[in-house]
Motif scaffolding. Structure first.
Motif, PDB file in Angstrom:
ATOM      1  N   SER A  24       0.848  -1.190   0.000  1.00 35.67           N
ATOM      2  CA  SER A  24       0.000   0.000   0.000  1.00 35.67           C
ATOM      3  C   SER A  24       0.884   1.241   0.000  1.00 35.67           C
ATOM      4  N   LYS A  25       0.637   2.052  -0.967  1.00 38.22           N
ATOM      5  CA  LYS A  25       1.525   3.176  -1.215  1.00 38.22           C
ATOM      6  C   LYS A  25       1.358   4.260  -0.159  1.00 38.22           C
ATOM      7  N   THR A  26       2.449   4.842   0.216  1.00 42.07           N
ATOM      8  CA  THR A  26       2.365   5.971   1.135  1.00 42.07           C
ATOM      9  C   THR A  26       1.759   7.121   0.352  1.00 42.07           C
ATOM     10  N   GLU A  27       0.676   7.697   0.906  1.00 40.53           N
ATOM     11  CA  GLU A  27      -0.057   8.612   0.042  1.00 40.53           C
ATOM     12  C   GLU A  27       0.348  10.059   0.203  1.00 40.53           C
ATOM     13  N   PHE A  28       1.249  10.326   1.157  1.00 41.94           N
ATOM     14  CA  PHE A  28       1.553  11.744   1.343  1.00 41.94           C
ATOM     15  C   PHE A  28       2.976  12.114   0.954  1.00 41.94           C
ATOM     16  N   GLU A  29       3.136  13.365   0.739  1.00 45.55           N
ATOM     17  CA  GLU A  29       4.436  13.964   0.446  1.00 45.55           C
ATOM     18  C   GLU A  29       5.153  14.181   1.778  1.00 45.55           C
ATOM     19  N   PRO A  30       6.474  14.295   1.758  1.00 51.83           N
ATOM     20  CA  PRO A  30       7.148  14.629   3.018  1.00 51.83           C
ATOM     21  C   PRO A  30       6.751  16.046   3.467  1.00 51.83           C
ATOM     22  N   ILE A  31       6.860  16.302   4.764  1.00 46.99           N
ATOM     23  CA  ILE A  31       6.686  17.673   5.255  1.00 46.99           C
ATOM     24  C   ILE A  31       8.084  18.172   5.591  1.00 46.99           C
ATOM     25  N   THR A  32       8.639  19.011   4.737  1.00 48.78           N
ATOM     26  CA  THR A  32      10.012  19.463   4.963  1.00 48.78           C
ATOM     27  C   THR A  32      10.037  20.857   5.575  1.00 48.78           C
ATOM     28  N   GLU A  33       8.917  21.561   5.512  1.00 40.88           N
ATOM     29  CA  GLU A  33       8.898  22.909   6.106  1.00 40.88           C
ATOM     30  C   GLU A  33       7.504  23.263   6.596  1.00 40.88           C
ATOM     31  N   ILE A  34       7.466  24.223   7.507  1.00 41.86           N
ATOM     32  CA  ILE A  34       6.197  24.764   7.974  1.00 41.86           C
ATOM     33  C   ILE A  34       6.295  26.274   7.804  1.00 41.86           C
ATOM     34  N   ASP A  35       5.346  26.851   7.116  1.00 44.86           N
ATOM     35  CA  ASP A  35       5.358  28.296   6.822  1.00 44.86           C
ATOM     36  C   ASP A  35       6.718  28.745   6.282  1.00 44.86           C
ATOM     37  N   GLY A  36       7.329  27.921   5.448  1.00 45.02           N
ATOM     38  CA  GLY A  36       8.594  28.306   4.822  1.00 45.02           C
ATOM     39  C   GLY A  36       9.819  28.060   5.690  1.00 45.02           C
ATOM     40  N   VAL A  37       9.633  27.543   6.911  1.00 43.53           N
ATOM     41  CA  VAL A  37      10.782  27.303   7.786  1.00 43.53           C
ATOM     42  C   VAL A  37      11.134  25.813   7.740  1.00 43.53           C
ATOM     43  N   ASP A  38      12.408  25.533   7.483  1.00 40.44           N
ATOM     44  CA  ASP A  38      12.874  24.165   7.298  1.00 40.44           C
ATOM     45  C   ASP A  38      12.837  23.371   8.615  1.00 40.44           C
ATOM     46  N   ILE A  39      12.182  22.218   8.576  1.00 39.85           N
ATOM     47  CA  ILE A  39      12.016  21.403   9.795  1.00 39.85           C
ATOM     48  C   ILE A  39      13.373  20.951  10.347  1.00 39.85           C
ATOM     49  N   LYS A  40      14.234  20.477   9.455  1.00 34.94           N
ATOM     50  CA  LYS A  40      15.516  19.956   9.948  1.00 34.94           C
ATOM     51  C   LYS A  40      16.361  21.066  10.582  1.00 34.94           C
ATOM     52  N   GLU A  41      16.279  22.260   9.998  1.00 31.02           N
ATOM     53  CA  GLU A  41      17.013  23.387  10.604  1.00 31.02           C
ATOM     54  C   GLU A  41      16.442  23.719  11.982  1.00 31.02           C
ATOM     55  N   LEU A  42      15.115  23.635  12.109  1.00 27.90           N
ATOM     56  CA  LEU A  42      14.494  23.899  13.413  1.00 27.90           C
ATOM     57  C   LEU A  42      14.992  22.893  14.451  1.00 27.90           C
ATOM     58  N   ILE A  43      15.074  21.627  14.030  1.00 33.62           N
ATOM     59  CA  ILE A  43      15.515  20.583  14.970  1.00 33.62           C
ATOM     60  C   ILE A  43      16.975  20.797  15.373  1.00 33.62           C
ATOM     61  N   VAL A  44      17.805  21.185  14.396  1.00 32.63           N
ATOM     62  CA  VAL A  44      19.212  21.433  14.717  1.00 32.63           C
ATOM     63  C   VAL A  44      19.302  22.584  15.718  1.00 32.63           C
ATOM     64  N   LYS A  45      18.499  23.609  15.488  1.00 32.54           N
ATOM     65  CA  LYS A  45      18.599  24.796  16.338  1.00 32.54           C
ATOM     66  C   LYS A  45      17.943  24.628  17.716  1.00 32.54           C
ATOM     67  N   TYR A  46      16.782  23.984  17.742  1.00 35.66           N
ATOM     68  CA  TYR A  46      16.018  23.963  18.991  1.00 35.66           C
ATOM     69  C   TYR A  46      15.921  22.584  19.643  1.00 35.66           C
ATOM     70  N   GLY A  47      16.414  21.553  18.968  1.00 39.05           N
ATOM     71  CA  GLY A  47      16.373  20.214  19.552  1.00 39.05           C
ATOM     72  C   GLY A  47      15.170  19.407  19.092  1.00 39.05           C
ATOM     73  N   SER A  48      15.226  18.134  19.436  1.00 44.02           N
ATOM     74  CA  SER A  48      14.161  17.198  19.082  1.00 44.02           C
ATOM     75  C   SER A  48      13.802  16.420  20.334  1.00 44.02           C
ATOM     76  N   PRO A  49      12.508  16.204  20.570  1.00 41.99           N
ATOM     77  CA  PRO A  49      11.352  16.667  19.818  1.00 41.99           C
ATOM     78  C   PRO A  49      11.129  18.174  20.000  1.00 41.99           C
ATOM     79  N   LEU A  50      10.277  18.716  19.146  1.00 37.63           N
ATOM     80  CA  LEU A  50      10.025  20.158  19.174  1.00 37.63           C
ATOM     81  C   LEU A  50       8.578  20.431  18.775  1.00 37.63           C
ATOM     82  N   PHE A  51       7.885  21.184  19.622  1.00 39.59           N
ATOM     83  CA  PHE A  51       6.537  21.628  19.259  1.00 39.59           C
ATOM     84  C   PHE A  51       6.651  22.888  18.408  1.00 39.59           C
TER      85      PHE A  51
END
Ligand code: PLP
Lengths: 452, 80
Positions: A24-51
């Motif tokens: 069964s195919k994964t039906e969604f695209e990755p979420i790489t950003e929220i409102d133009g802000v890169d998720i991975k950069e947020l994690i590097v800067k603020y830690g994981s997990p992150l609200f």
């Protein structure tokens, strides 16, 4: 040359009869950003997990809801349900948008005052208000929603002592055709208890009955239940006018609108099954407009909508800790966010999306949090691309109730950031430190040394 | 370590064992590894090739590779 993203190699036996060779195919695209802000950069800067909270989404959702109700009813007022998310920055966005505050404890009441809400824009709900809470609320001219007769008598008594006329409403519970019926809060409509409370208030003139309130439940999948509830409150308002020539200034329909999350065990996605603001607005406004209340004395409609206004604006970004094989060959994915911070995993089949690209290949696994406790299950089963340690994930629609019902259990709570409408990120709650938790503890003298 | 002769592998990730009639689907990095085994590369060589090409740490790659090769052995796609 930049190296490529590595997807964990995976093989899956195909069963005869399944036509899609990729499973069964994964039906969604990755979420790489929220409102133009890169998720991975947020994690590097603020830690994981992150609200991560999107201010833009809060404002857009609020405006949509407000507009939808105002298109159908002349006077609409939202009151932000603090318990749903009482981070100050979140509350302030709602207050800037024009929302009042709806609180259910002294803690929340004081938070609302500190957030700049004047007393006469605070609705004080809930079964537990101490004499002192009531006194403060009376002095601040807040709207006290009475839950039970003990409280009613306390307020009458206080009114006499303080020589003030408190502004009150009663909370009414009722049969709206939805099972289970919520009858533990407020006064019952069907058995006449609500009328008894109204009579007590209006016959002795110590309190000013300005509103009628109900909150029929939460995540209500039936808009019609609101139609029934609004009709019953309108009926009370009409009869109050008739018997006492007293005008009810507002009808407060509480909260309870479903968000677009998918409830556990539901066959269809919440995206397809949850009523829209339009459906709820139609149900409520038609009940009020078609009631016996004359058009020139229609009350204001107050809404204490919680989750439907904030769920979509919140996301939780996290990281894969490990991929395991269980004894029967099933996979399990261990992630760094557990039920300690994602309480709503007990209610919802949360949508979890990789934060990096992936192939169309997918596999089914369980998703467990990091706690050394059997209850720590984020999803019993979830189909995702093959993940590996260090990959990032985003859980969507988690803005409601998680940042208030989270627990400081086993570990410390992470940061919460808000991305503002210009795409700038702000820390709105810092991560907890050991000293924050230990600061409240003390050890008796005789236990200070462990070697006597 | 070599590929079982009865195994056919398509570019799209479809793996078929003509001796048993079993079929499998394999993702692109898995196909790449099967093809490296077919070229008679040892586990060490495969690891080096993948480390050069992909953004992945040594422990994560080692764990993924050894687990994947284990699955291929269980499925009798490779034999030692
Ligand atoms: C009195 C009252 N109003 C409003 C709400 C908000 O409800 P919801 O988040 O379901 O909209 C609640 C939630 O429990 C409540 O108890």
């Amino acid at each position: 040359m930049a190296k490529l993203h590595f997807e964990r190699p995976n093989i899956k036996k195909l069963n005869v009869g399944i036509s899609n060779k990729f499973g069964s195919k994964t039906e969604f695209e990755p979420i790489t950003e929220i409102d133009g802000v890169d998720i991975k950069e947020l994690i590097v800067k603020y830690g994981s997990p992150l609200f991560i909270i999107s201010e833009k989404t809060i404002r857009e959702t609020y405006r949509e809801a407000k507009q939808t109700f105002e298109n159908r009813f002349p006077k609409v007022q939202f009151a932000w349900s603090y318990k749903t998310n009482y981070l100050d920055a979140v509350c302030k966005v709602f207050h800037q948008e024009g929302s009042w505050a709806e609180v259910v404890s002294r803690f929340e009441y004081e938070k609302a005052l500190e957030n700049g809400m004047p007393g006469n824009k605070i609705i004080f709900n809930g079964p537990d208000k101490t004499e002192d809470d009531l006194k403060i609320a009376i002095e601040n001219k807040s709207f006290i929603h009475i839950d039970h007769f003990d409280e009613l008598y306390s307020i009458m008594n206080l009114a006499e002592h303080l020589k003030k006329k408190p502004k009150v409403a009663i909370r009414v519970n009722m049969d709206t055709g939805v099972y289970p019926m919520w009858d533990r809060f407020g006064f019952n409509y069907e058995n006449g208890e609500a009328w008894e409370a109204i009579n007590k208030i209006l016959m002795n003139d110590k309190l000013e009955l300005i509103g009628l309130h109900t909150h029929i439940g939460t995540f209500m999948l039936s808009a019609n239940a609101y139609h029934i509830a609004a009709s019953k409150l309108a009926d009370l308002a009409f009869h109050i006018k008739k018997k006492y020539n007293h005008t009810i200034q507002y009808i407060d329909m509480g909260g309870g609108f479903a968000s677009k999350n998918t409830l556990k065990g539901a066959y269809l996605s919440g995206l397809d099954t949850s009523p829209t603001f339009n459906d709820y607005a139609e149900a409520i406004s038609s009940a009020l407009l078609n009631s016996e209340i004359p058009p020139d004395s229609l009350p204001m409609l107050i809404l204490e909508t919680g989750r439907a206004l904030i769920d979509d604006a919140g996301s939780l970004a996290g990281t894969v800790i490990a991929i395991k094989k269980l004894s029967d060959g099933r996979r399990s994915t261990i992630v760094d966010f557990g039920v300690n911070i994602l309480f709503t995993s007990f209610w919802y089949e949360h949508k979890v999306t990789p934060a990096q690209g992936f192939t169309q290949y997918s596999e089914t696994s369980s998703m467990y949090g990091p706690l050394c406790m059997n209850i720590d299950v984020i999803r019993e089963t979830i189909t995702l691309p093959p993940l590996k340690k260090g990959d990032n994930l985003v859980v969507s629609r988690i803005g409601a109730y998680n940042m208030t019902q989270w627990m400081q259990f086993i570990t410390l709570r992470p940061k919460v950031v808000m991305i503002d409408s210009n795409g700038i990120t702000h820390i709105i709650r810092n991560n907890e430190l050991l000293k924050d938790v230990k600061g409240l503890e003390s050890v008796p003298e005789h236990l200070k040394k462990i070697n006597k | 370590m070599k590929i079982n002769k009865k195994i056919a592998v398509s570019e799209s990730g479809f793996v078929f064992d003509s001796s048993t009639g079993d079929s499998f689907s394999v993702n692109p990095s898995g196909i790449e590894i099967i093809n490296l085994v077919r070229e008679n590369k040892a586990e060490d060589d495969i690891r080096k090739i993948l480390l050069d090409k992909y953004e992945v740490s040594v422990p994560v790659l080692e764990k993924s590779l050894s687990e994947f090769l284990g699955s291929l052995r269980i499925a009798k796609i490779i034999e030692d």
